[in-house]
Design a protein around this motif. Structure first.
Motif, PDB file in Angstrom:
ATOM      1  N   LYS A 176      -7.138   2.438  -2.242  1.00 35.86           N
ATOM      2  CA  LYS A 176      -6.252   1.702  -1.009  1.00 35.86           C
ATOM      3  C   LYS A 176      -5.197   2.151  -0.429  1.00 35.86           C
ATOM      4  CE  LYS A 176      -6.852  -1.803   1.838  1.00 35.86           C
ATOM      5  NZ  LYS A 176      -7.887  -1.624   2.757  1.00 35.86           N
ATOM      6  N   LEU A 177      -4.127   2.611  -1.095  1.00 38.96           N
ATOM      7  CA  LEU A 177      -2.827   3.267  -0.817  1.00 38.96           C
ATOM      8  C   LEU A 177      -3.244   4.460  -0.024  1.00 38.96           C
ATOM      9  CD1 LEU A 177      -0.513   2.753  -3.700  1.00 38.96           C
ATOM     10  CD2 LEU A 177      -0.314   1.663  -1.425  1.00 38.96           C
ATOM     11  N   MET A 178      -4.029   5.327  -0.273  1.00 40.09           N
ATOM     12  CA  MET A 178      -4.521   6.331   0.348  1.00 40.09           C
ATOM     13  C   MET A 178      -5.221   6.272   1.678  1.00 40.09           C
ATOM     14  SD  MET A 178      -2.736   8.595  -1.511  1.00 40.09           S
ATOM     15  CE  MET A 178      -2.929  10.060  -0.617  1.00 40.09           C
ATOM     16  N   GLU A 179      -6.288   5.193   1.560  1.00 41.59           N
ATOM     17  CA  GLU A 179      -6.938   4.855   2.797  1.00 41.59           C
ATOM     18  C   GLU A 179      -5.973   4.170   3.741  1.00 41.59           C
ATOM     19  OE1 GLU A 179     -10.804   2.202   3.851  1.00 41.59           O
ATOM     20  OE2 GLU A 179      -9.680   1.842   1.984  1.00 41.59           O
ATOM     21  N   THR A 180      -4.939   3.407   3.254  1.00 42.67           N
ATOM     22  CA  THR A 180      -3.937   2.943   4.315  1.00 42.67           C
ATOM     23  C   THR A 180      -3.178   4.064   4.899  1.00 42.67           C
ATOM     24  OG1 THR A 180      -3.727   0.923   2.947  1.00 42.67           O
ATOM     25  CG2 THR A 180      -2.016   1.304   4.539  1.00 42.67           C
ATOM     26  N   ALA A 181      -2.875   5.103   4.153  1.00 41.73           N
ATOM     27  CA  ALA A 181      -2.205   6.402   4.631  1.00 41.73           C
ATOM     28  C   ALA A 181      -2.790   7.162   5.588  1.00 41.73           C
ATOM     29  CB  ALA A 181      -1.681   7.122   3.412  1.00 41.73           C
ATOM     30  N   GLY A 182      -4.166   6.681   5.872  1.00 38.00           N
ATOM     31  CA  GLY A 182      -4.881   7.488   6.985  1.00 38.00           C
ATOM     32  C   GLY A 182      -6.163   8.302   6.462  1.00 38.00           C
ATOM     33  N   TYR A 183      -6.209   8.365   5.101  1.00 37.19           N
ATOM     34  CA  TYR A 183      -7.428   9.355   4.395  1.00 37.19           C
ATOM     35  C   TYR A 183      -8.705   8.589   4.545  1.00 37.19           C
ATOM     36  CZ  TYR A 183      -3.327  12.232   3.315  1.00 37.19           C
ATOM     37  OH  TYR A 183      -2.238  12.785   3.292  1.00 37.19           O
ATOM     38  N   PRO A 184      -9.855   9.041   4.601  1.00 29.11           N
ATOM     39  CA  PRO A 184     -11.136   8.530   4.560  1.00 29.11           C
ATOM     40  C   PRO A 184     -11.351   7.789   3.177  1.00 29.11           C
ATOM     41  CG  PRO A 184     -11.465  10.717   4.703  1.00 29.11           C
ATOM     42  CD  PRO A 184      -9.977  10.710   4.913  1.00 29.11           C
ATOM     43  N   LEU A 185     -12.210   6.871   3.108  1.00 31.36           N
ATOM     44  CA  LEU A 185     -12.584   6.247   2.018  1.00 31.36           C
ATOM     45  C   LEU A 185     -13.099   7.281   0.918  1.00 31.36           C
ATOM     46  CD1 LEU A 185     -12.513   3.535   0.081  1.00 31.36           C
ATOM     47  CD2 LEU A 185     -14.911   3.490   1.140  1.00 31.36           C
ATOM     48  N   LEU A 298       3.018  -5.616  -1.894  1.00 32.44           N
ATOM     49  CA  LEU A 298       3.622  -4.555  -0.891  1.00 32.44           C
ATOM     50  C   LEU A 298       2.452  -4.359   0.045  1.00 32.44           C
ATOM     51  CD1 LEU A 298       5.203  -1.904  -3.349  1.00 32.44           C
ATOM     52  CD2 LEU A 298       6.320  -3.243  -1.749  1.00 32.44           C
ATOM     53  N   LEU A 299       1.421  -4.344   0.031  1.00 32.53           N
ATOM     54  CA  LEU A 299       0.180  -4.110   1.142  1.00 32.53           C
ATOM     55  C   LEU A 299       0.103  -5.259   1.858  1.00 32.53           C
ATOM     56  CD1 LEU A 299      -2.499  -2.071  -1.186  1.00 32.53           C
ATOM     57  CD2 LEU A 299      -1.332  -1.245   0.761  1.00 32.53           C
ATOM     58  N   SER A 300       0.239  -6.229   1.257  1.00 30.47           N
ATOM     59  CA  SER A 300       0.143  -7.756   1.973  1.00 30.47           C
ATOM     60  C   SER A 300       1.239  -7.489   2.950  1.00 30.47           C
ATOM     61  CB  SER A 300       0.149  -8.882   1.156  1.00 30.47           C
ATOM     62  OG  SER A 300       1.275  -9.085   0.383  1.00 30.47           O
ATOM     63  N   LEU A 301       2.474  -7.003   2.473  1.00 35.07           N
ATOM     64  CA  LEU A 301       3.667  -7.183   3.514  1.00 35.07           C
ATOM     65  C   LEU A 301       3.738  -6.080   4.419  1.00 35.07           C
ATOM     66  CD1 LEU A 301       6.313  -7.950   0.760  1.00 35.07           C
ATOM     67  CD2 LEU A 301       5.410  -9.600   2.438  1.00 35.07           C
ATOM     68  N   LYS A 302       2.674  -5.125   4.366  1.00 31.34           N
ATOM     69  CA  LYS A 302       2.434  -3.972   5.190  1.00 31.34           C
ATOM     70  C   LYS A 302       3.578  -3.099   4.986  1.00 31.34           C
ATOM     71  CE  LYS A 302      -0.532  -6.288   8.505  1.00 31.34           C
ATOM     72  NZ  LYS A 302      -1.468  -6.199   7.865  1.00 31.34           N
TER      73      LYS A 302
END
Length: 345
Positions: A176-185, A298-302
């Protein structure tokens, strides 16, 4: 059983009892290996055995991908019945602890096992070591805080807490962190496989190095290296460099945890070994709960992706600092292998 239940309460109890079983098994496995494996191969043998953790870490998500989309989550849990078929083989093949056999006077059983390891084993070793066994601490837990073991025990708990925080946090949130960073699933799932794959290969290598060069400095250095690699993951880079960083991070977290288990098991005297490893792993599981929770917060807080990875890198530095404070085993004779321990040189 949890794959068959139909309410959350029963499901939670099944998971809780599973945790007790798995949590109790690991320290016993490590202690058994430590007592039987020749001194020159202890780290290599223990880390090799614990590579099973990384194999499971690779197979579990693959099973999930194959079955969840078509059959739901229940069949994934049904796969856990497979180890039950191995139990008869384990009962027949695994030896009992040397300390237990000595205490029960089953010297013939112990001798048969040791002759498989070293044909030149002499029975006199058992006879000379049998008497000191009667003098060991009757309450192992109290023994963890006596004879100058209190500070190392506390420090080991800190190291395990930080180490398992990193491991469980990354295993849960890396895709999920890498997907959030802009990498494909698809790439993000590949990162998770590289994390475990790197740990699998690296565990074997560092186990061999530890037998040749010693464990403490190696474990400390790997925690620092892992922290640096995790911090660098927050900086967007080319895909090859990212895969390399993740593989190294796998070695420095999961692989290093296996080596840490080997180091701690050899640090404690035989009569408190399983208890010491069990306590450290138990406290470490608290870190295993904090890690996924921290990632979710951390993800919920963006939070910026760089901050997320620094949050998982910082525990590595804390673990390294705690380990540096652990007294060398040979500085204190009471921390050496107990007199009753059978160690094949």
């Amino acid at each position: 059983m949890s794959g068959f239940v139909d309410n959350a309460t029963l499901f939670s109890w099944c998971r809780f009892l599973a945790g007790i079983g798995f949590g109790g098994a690991l320290p016993s496995v490590i202690s058994l290996l430590t007592e039987y494996i020749p001194k020159s191969s202890k780290n290599k043998a223990i880390t090799l055995a614990l590579c099973g953790n990384q194999v499971g870490g690779i197979l579990a998500p693959l099973v999930g991908v194959l079955f969840i989309t078509s059959f739901g989550w229940r069949p994934v849990l049904w796969f856990s019945v497979i180890p039950l078929f191995i139990i008869p083989f384990m009962i027949k093949s695994l030896p009992e602890s040397p300390q237990f056999l000595i205490r029960k006077g089953k010297l013939d059983d112990l001798e048969r096992t040791l002759r498989k390891i070293d044909p030149d084993y002499k029975k006199q070793l058992i006879e000379t070591e049998q008497e000191p066994e009667m003098k060991t601490e009757k309450i192992p837990f109290i023994g963890l805080f006596q004879n100058k073991l209190a500070l190392p025990t506390i420090l080991f708990c800190i190291v395990y807490f930080m180490g398992l925080l990193m491991i469980y946090g990354l295993n849960t949130w890396l895709p999920k962190l890498m997907e959030t960073a802009g990498y494909p699933l698809i790439s993000s799932l590949g990162f998770a496989i590289f994390l475990n794959g790197g740990a699998l290969l690296g565990t074997i290598i560092i186990g061999i190095l530890a037998d040749r060069r010693g464990s403490k400095a190696l474990i400390t250095g790997l925690y620092i290296l892992g922290a640096v690699c995790l911090a660098l993951l927050g900086i967007k880079s080319n895909i090859f460099f990212l895969y390399l960083l993740i593989a190294i991070a796998g070695v420095c977290t999961m692989g290093n945890q296996s080596l840490l288990n080997a180091f701690v098991s050899q640090y404690y005297p035989a009569h408190v070994r399983s208890t010491g490893v069990g306590l450290a792993n138990g406290v470490g599981r608290l870190g295993g709960m904090v890690g996924p929770t921290l990632g979710g917060m951390l993800l919920s807080l963006k939070a910026p992706i760089g901050i997320c990875f620094i949050a998982f890198a910082a525990p590595g530095i804390c673990a390294a600092l705690a380990l540096l404070l652990v007294r060398k085993k040979h500085d204190d004779p009471t921390v050496l292998q107990s007199e009753a321990e059978l160690t094949l040189q």
